[in-house]
Design a protein around this motif. Structure first.
Motif, PDB file in Angstrom:
ATOM      1  N   GLN A 190       0.895  -1.303  -0.009  1.00 31.76           N
ATOM      2  CA  GLN A 190       0.143  -0.012  -0.059  1.00 31.76           C
ATOM      3  C   GLN A 190       0.942   1.241  -0.022  1.00 31.76           C
ATOM      4  O   GLN A 190       0.354   2.514   0.017  1.00 31.76           O
ATOM      5  N   GLU A 191       2.105   1.052   0.119  1.00 29.80           N
ATOM      6  CA  GLU A 191       3.150   2.243   0.055  1.00 29.80           C
ATOM      7  C   GLU A 191       3.704   2.485  -1.084  1.00 29.80           C
ATOM      8  O   GLU A 191       4.815   2.938  -1.162  1.00 29.80           O
ATOM      9  N   VAL A 192       3.243   1.741  -2.077  1.00 33.61           N
ATOM     10  CA  VAL A 192       4.096   1.752  -3.516  1.00 33.61           C
ATOM     11  C   VAL A 192       4.185   3.107  -3.942  1.00 33.61           C
ATOM     12  O   VAL A 192       5.142   3.601  -4.416  1.00 33.61           O
ATOM     13  N   THR A 193       3.236   4.022  -3.737  1.00 32.02           N
ATOM     14  CA  THR A 193       3.004   5.343  -4.301  1.00 32.02           C
ATOM     15  C   THR A 193       4.170   6.161  -3.622  1.00 32.02           C
ATOM     16  O   THR A 193       4.936   7.149  -3.913  1.00 32.02           O
ATOM     17  N   ARG A 194       4.170   5.859  -2.106  1.00 35.09           N
ATOM     18  CA  ARG A 194       5.161   6.619  -1.402  1.00 35.09           C
ATOM     19  C   ARG A 194       6.843   6.135  -1.893  1.00 35.09           C
ATOM     20  O   ARG A 194       7.556   7.067  -1.781  1.00 35.09           O
ATOM     21  N   LEU A 195       7.026   4.779  -2.231  1.00 31.87           N
ATOM     22  CA  LEU A 195       8.308   4.564  -2.735  1.00 31.87           C
ATOM     23  C   LEU A 195       8.536   5.224  -3.931  1.00 31.87           C
ATOM     24  O   LEU A 195       9.489   5.677  -4.181  1.00 31.87           O
ATOM     25  N   ILE A 196       7.675   5.300  -4.778  1.00 36.97           N
ATOM     26  CA  ILE A 196       7.638   5.998  -6.167  1.00 36.97           C
ATOM     27  C   ILE A 196       8.204   7.534  -5.886  1.00 36.97           C
ATOM     28  O   ILE A 196       9.126   8.072  -6.430  1.00 36.97           O
ATOM     29  N   GLN A 197       7.684   8.130  -5.110  1.00 35.46           N
ATOM     30  CA  GLN A 197       7.860   9.757  -4.630  1.00 35.46           C
ATOM     31  C   GLN A 197       9.225   9.637  -3.949  1.00 35.46           C
ATOM     32  O   GLN A 197       9.952  10.499  -4.543  1.00 35.46           O
ATOM     33  N   ALA A 198       9.488   8.654  -3.051  1.00 39.03           N
ATOM     34  CA  ALA A 198      11.169   8.688  -2.445  1.00 39.03           C
ATOM     35  C   ALA A 198      12.023   8.597  -3.392  1.00 39.03           C
ATOM     36  O   ALA A 198      13.093   9.273  -3.606  1.00 39.03           O
ATOM     37  N   LEU A 199      11.902   7.796  -4.642  1.00 41.82           N
ATOM     38  CA  LEU A 199      12.954   7.439  -5.457  1.00 41.82           C
ATOM     39  C   LEU A 199      13.079   8.658  -6.462  1.00 41.82           C
ATOM     40  O   LEU A 199      14.161   9.061  -6.852  1.00 41.82           O
ATOM     41  N   GLN A 200      11.871   9.345  -6.549  1.00 38.27           N
ATOM     42  CA  GLN A 200      11.790  10.290  -7.731  1.00 38.27           C
ATOM     43  C   GLN A 200      12.577  11.746  -6.923  1.00 38.27           C
ATOM     44  O   GLN A 200      13.324  12.354  -7.634  1.00 38.27           O
TER      45      GLN A 200
END
Length: 212
Positions: A190-200
């Protein structure tokens, strides 16, 4: 010398301690090389020694035999059997040559701070020679290229900030064939969106210089 004669002599020498180590190794090699134990009905020489030579372990007997095969008694007395056994392993690991006086052979001894100190074998302890051997056998570490190291720090910082108090995401990297690979673990679905944001954020971060 028969099997019984060699064994009887070995057991007498065992009582003399390390001063008789070279002679013990020579007798050990005599029994093993001529397969005297097998000819006497034993499955292996190891099984024979375990039963008839109880004063020394098989590992010690084997070490004595290896050293006695390569060095004369005078050298063994001077440097010690286990020191020389460690030296043989070091030379095998480096592919070098032993030389007439093993004491002059230089050993690259790794230190706790990562530096390497070159010392003559005569000044080295068994532990130092064994440590040097392990270092020679270990493949050289494949390091992440310097340009990628800075970017990895940005990724690590960004992941920490975004997942602090949310999930214990594990982040690491390694190099294969000149390419840097990222390894991420424990990212909740459920935190994939957060992961994408962190990597970006880590990808867009740029180094900055503080004003003097």
């Amino acid at each position: 010398m028969t099997l019984d004669e060699a064994t009887s002599t070995m057991n007498v020498l065992v009582q003399q301690g390390s001063t008789a180590a070279h002679q013990i190794g020579t007798l050990y090699n005599h029994i093993v090389s001529r397969k005297l134990a097998e000819l006497a009905g034993y499955k292996t020489s190891r099984a024979y020694f375990n039963k008839h030579v109880k004063g020394l372990s098989q590992a010690t007997l084997s070490a004595y035999g290896t050293v006695a095969r390569q060095f004369p008694e005078s050298v063994c007395t001077q440097y010690g059997m286990f020191n020389l056994r460690a030296l043989i392993s070091y030379v095998e690991a480096t592919g070098g040559a032993m030389g007439s006086d093993p004491g002059l052979l230089t050993i690259d001894v790794p230190q706790e701070d990562g530096k390497v100190v070159t010392k003559p074998f005569s000044d080295c302890s068994v532990e130092e020679v064994e440590r040097a051997t392990r270092a020679k056998k270990a493949p050289p570490p494949v390091r992440v290229p310097v340009p990628d190291q800075a970017r990895l720090l940005f990724f690590e910082d960004s992941l920490f900030r975004n997942f602090n108090g949310v999930a214990q995401v594990r982040f690491s990297a390694h190099n294969e064939d000149g390419k840097t690979f990222l390894n991420l673990q424990n990212v909740p679905m459920q935190e994939v969106t957060r992961l994408i944001q962190a990597l970006q954020e880590g990808l867009e971060a740029q180094p900055s210089l503080l004003a003097k």
